[in-house]
Design a protein around this motif. Structure first.
Motif, mmCIF file in Angstrom:
data_model
loop_
_atom_site.group_PDB
_atom_site.id
_atom_site.type_symbol
_atom_site.label_atom_id
_atom_site.label_comp_id
_atom_site.label_asym_id
_atom_site.label_seq_id
_atom_site.Cartn_x
_atom_site.Cartn_y
_atom_site.Cartn_z
ATOM 1 N N ILE A 114 8.511 1.860 -5.485
ATOM 2 C CA ILE A 114 7.147 2.027 -5.600
ATOM 3 C C ILE A 114 6.632 2.491 -6.857
ATOM 4 O O ILE A 114 5.863 1.705 -7.760
ATOM 5 C CB ILE A 114 6.541 2.687 -4.287
ATOM 6 N N ASN A 167 3.470 7.853 -4.575
ATOM 7 C CA ASN A 167 3.022 7.524 -3.307
ATOM 8 C C ASN A 167 3.335 8.886 -2.539
ATOM 9 O O ASN A 167 4.265 9.166 -1.924
ATOM 10 C CB ASN A 167 3.875 6.552 -2.654
ATOM 11 N N GLU A 216 -1.398 -1.252 1.399
ATOM 12 C CA GLU A 216 -1.216 -1.981 0.161
ATOM 13 C C GLU A 216 -2.542 -2.626 -0.092
ATOM 14 O O GLU A 216 -3.256 -2.417 -1.031
ATOM 15 C CB GLU A 216 -0.126 -2.559 0.003
ATOM 16 N N PHE A 252 -4.581 0.000 -1.984
ATOM 17 C CA PHE A 252 -4.050 0.135 -3.364
ATOM 18 C C PHE A 252 -4.208 -0.873 -4.267
ATOM 19 O O PHE A 252 -4.330 -0.979 -5.295
ATOM 20 C CB PHE A 252 -2.685 0.589 -3.337
ATOM 21 N N ARG A 253 -4.667 -2.273 -3.673
ATOM 22 C CA ARG A 253 -4.580 -3.373 -4.311
ATOM 23 C C ARG A 253 -5.678 -3.444 -5.223
ATOM 24 O O ARG A 253 -5.536 -3.555 -6.473
ATOM 25 C CB ARG A 253 -4.928 -4.636 -3.380
ATOM 26 N N TYR A 260 4.111 -6.463 -5.718
ATOM 27 C CA TYR A 260 3.604 -5.150 -5.430
ATOM 28 C C TYR A 260 3.651 -5.126 -3.640
ATOM 29 O O TYR A 260 4.391 -4.007 -3.075
ATOM 30 C CB TYR A 260 2.337 -5.228 -5.615
ATOM 31 N N GLN A 261 3.336 -6.174 -3.058
ATOM 32 C CA GLN A 261 3.013 -6.044 -1.814
ATOM 33 C C GLN A 261 4.566 -5.786 -1.028
ATOM 34 O O GLN A 261 4.788 -5.031 -0.086
ATOM 35 C CB GLN A 261 2.425 -7.504 -1.119
ATOM 36 N N PHE A 321 5.830 -2.262 -1.699
ATOM 37 C CA PHE A 321 5.402 -1.252 -0.794
ATOM 38 C C PHE A 321 5.830 -1.487 0.595
ATOM 39 O O PHE A 321 6.206 -0.407 1.301
ATOM 40 C CB PHE A 321 3.783 -1.340 -0.884
#
Lengths: 377, 294
Positions: free
Chosen positions: B32, B40, B86, B90-91, B194-195, B198
């Motif tokens: 991550i 995180n 996420e 976080f997006r 990213y997704q 995570f």
């Protein structure tokens, strides 16, 4: 659009849900109204006509507000009861802690998750000197401040070797190890029992003595120290050194190209922050008469971060506002639930996502007079 | 002397087991961090959430799901939860000030921990180990389950490593770690990566939470107990490097286990801090860091 509504929606819905889950309905509605008031105030301020903004602005500057605050501070013991004095003293000390964190987070961009632990180190240092070695108050306090500053500087010196976001990790490790040491070095720190001190009398050059157990005396001591700290930090951060700090925050690489030793400045910054953190730690010890390991907990360090961010990073006054506001929320929630920190955590997430400048930062932003077209000022 | 050697061997086996579990937690964390540039802080809370999810799965689905089923369920449920987090929190913070996701994850950690405390209370939940047999080990009976965990954790690490080095998505992950902008230019769907990262990271943490649940009890503070060690492993191992994380986790696991012979309680963590400081001074990139931490 979906992104924005998710970012706004999820935490807000979570906050509303949690508030109704933890609190009785009437208190939950009251709390949510109070919180909703914040963006409304900012919005109203942003809609004021320019003349009104311009006219009012100087009254919020140090030249007008400073003497008023000073007068209120001096006269407070005459019209406030013991309980209030104690409460306000605590607010000021917590604000000082948050302000010393702001020096790092708001001005250089170093997030520290160890500030409660560092304040604890200073408090323990003075408590140990006072009780185990029977030092008189002033040398013990001096030792504690030196000790706290040295440990913070040491932490900074190790942590600046990695990039900024790792700084947070390393401070967290430092903080939790300090907590472990305080818990397990029982022969020196009394472990989980904590240390109790007899509240000392501080003499000032033989002119007058401050009995720290006396509420009004302690109020004057706290007020004086905190007010002086604020003025010092304000001057310091507007000095050339402070401008270099802000330059590093804005663009570290460019500051390095210009020839500034970025790491040295960062370490110096942590030392300054450590000094004021230690002062706050000693004040906390003098207020409570006891220092326990739970005060060095990581959650407590996190709370200090929350105060500074909610109030507004990089504003110096913001952390005081943030500390007071979160403290107020904590008291309000504490009447109904033991899990105040759950609601505060959600409020914190919302603040970061929607108003990363915090309460004071947002107000300053909308309040700033727009420069007239054509004028160079 | 003989007794000391015996203790040493036993503690190092325990250290190996702790290290392998730690490696699983830290692997997700380092991926991550490397891919998304997010520290995180809530990673330990996903580990805790996984343990509770596994406990709930066993409690309400006993007879239908076995222990290993619970491990899988916890992994999938928490991965889905991480995916949702996420997407929502976080997006929109990507590419902005790296401070913001850091603070959001810190707030998230507080919220998750306190929610668990409110829902499940302070008393730890007991989870029976699926394998009760033990193997004779010197004059002690060493629980077989601990040895099985080592195998399972090592297997998951191996699968993760194969995924990252041998599949299309894995190569995309590596590309994103090395250079996000360039990867995006070459057509790597960075937001999807990213997704995925995570969700996978949270799932790994959750599975390791269930794996250790029969050894420790399941309670709200287990996340914050492991997160400090995971932080140290990530810095020592090097950013985004799975082999480095593995090595560092074993090192830290062994160090704390062997330190426990001489020290008590959580004091061995002080040793880890010393190791961390040595690395910060002499090798700030960590054991196998590809991109500098500096």
């Amino acid at each position: 659009m979906i992104d924005l509504s998710l970012r706004v929606g999820v935490p807000v819905v979570a906050l509303i849900g949690v508030t109704f889950w933890l609190l009785p309905a009437s208190a939950a509605v009251e709390l949510l109204l109070i919180l909703a008031l914040l963006p409304v105030i900012v919005w109203i301020l942003s809609r004021l006509p320019e003349q009104v903004k311009q006219g009012l602005q100087p009254y919020f500057g140090i030249r007008y507000a400073g003497p008023v605050i000073f007068a209120v501070g001096l006269s407070l013991p005459f019209w406030a009861g013991d309980f209030e004095l104690r409460f306000y003293s605590e607010m000021l000390i917590l604000g000082l802690l948050a302000m010393s964190l702001d020096v790092m987070m708001g001005y250089v961009g170093l997030a520290s998750f160890a500030h409660a632990a560092l304040a604890g180190v200073a408090a323990y240092a003075s408590a140990i000197m006072l009780t185990r070695y029977g030092w008189s108050p002033w040398p013990a306090i001096g030792f504690a401040v030196v000790m706290g500053t040295a440990i913070t500087t040491c932490m900074g010196a190790f942590s600046v070797r990695v990039r900024d976001i790792y700084f947070g990790i390393i401070t967290l490790v430092f903080g939790s190890v300090a907590f472990i040491v305080a818990n397990s070095w029982v022969s020196v720190t009394n472990g989980e029992d904590g240390m109790t001190i007899d509240l000392p009398t501080l003499g000032f050059l033989g002119l007058f003595g401050v009995e720290t157990g006396e509420f009004s005396h302690f109020w004057y001591l706290t007020f004086g120290v905190v007010f002086a700290s604020y003025l010092c930090l304000r001057l310091f951060l507007r000095s050339p050194v402070g401008l270099v700090f802000m330059g590093i925050r804005e663009n570290e690489r460019r500051a390095a190209y210009l020839g500034y030793n970025v790491n040295a400045y960062k370490i110096f910054n942590t030392a300054v922050s450590g000094f004021f953190t230690s002062v706050a730690g000693v004040l906390l010890l003098l207020k409570n008469g006891i220092i326990g390991t739970e005060q060095m907990d990581v959650i407590h360090s996190g709370e200090i971060v929350i105060w500074s961010v909610v109030g507004g990073l990089g504003t110096l006054v913001g952390p005081f506002v943030g500390a007071s506001f979160v403290h107020f929320l904590n008291d309000f929630l504490g009447e109904h639930t033991e899990r105040a920190i759950l609601v505060i955590g959600l409020f914190f997430i919302i603040t970061i996502l929607l108003a990363p400048k915090g309460i004071v930062g947002s107000i300053i932003e909308v309040w700033r007079v727009q420069p007239q077209a054509g004028s160079e000022e | 002397m003989e007794q000391f050697l015996e203790r040493l061997v036993i503690e190092s086996v325990m250290g190996l087991q702790n290290g392998l579990v730690l490696a699983l937690v830290a692997a997700g964390f380092t991926l991550i961090l490397g891919v998304m540039n997010i520290v995180n802080f809530a990673h330990g809370e996903f580990y805790m959430a996984g343990a509770f999810a596994g406990w709930l799965a066993l409690k309400f689905g006993s007879g239908i799901v076995g222990f290993w089923g619970a491990v899988l369920i916890a992994g999938v449920v928490v991965a889905a939860f991480g995916f949702a987090i996420e997407r929502s929190l976080f997006r929109t913070t990507h590419g902005g000030n790296p401070f913001i996701p850091l603070l959001v994850s810190f707030g998230l950690a507080l919220v998750l921990q306190q929610s668990a405390l409110t829902i499940f209370g302070t008393i730890g939940k007991y989870m029976a180990p699926p394998i009760k047999a033990s193997v004779p080990f010197f004059d002690l009976e060493f629980p077989l389950y601990r040895i099985v965990i080592m195998g399972v954790a090592a297997l998951i690490m191996l699968l993760l490593w194969l995924f990252v080095t041998r599949t299309k998505w894995g190569v995309w992950i590596q590309a994103t770690i090395q250079n996000r902008e360039m990867a995006a230019c070459m057509g790597v769907p960075v937001p999807r990566v990213y997704q995925l990262v995570f969700a996978v990271g949270c799932g790994l943490a959750a599975m390791s939470g269930v794996l250790v649940a029969p050894i420790f009890s399941v309670d709200y503070s287990m996340g914050s107990d492991i997160i400090v060690a995971a932080f140290i492993v990530v810095v020592v191992g090097g950013l985004g490097s799975l082999p480095g994380t593995m090595l560092a986790a074993l090192l830290i696991g062994e160090l704390e286990a062997i330190g426990a012979i001489f020290l008590e309680g959580s004091q061995p963590q002080i040793l880890s801090l010393v190791v961390l400081m040595v690395f910060l001074v002499f090798r700030p990139n960590g054991l196998m860091g590809e991109r500098g931490l500096e």
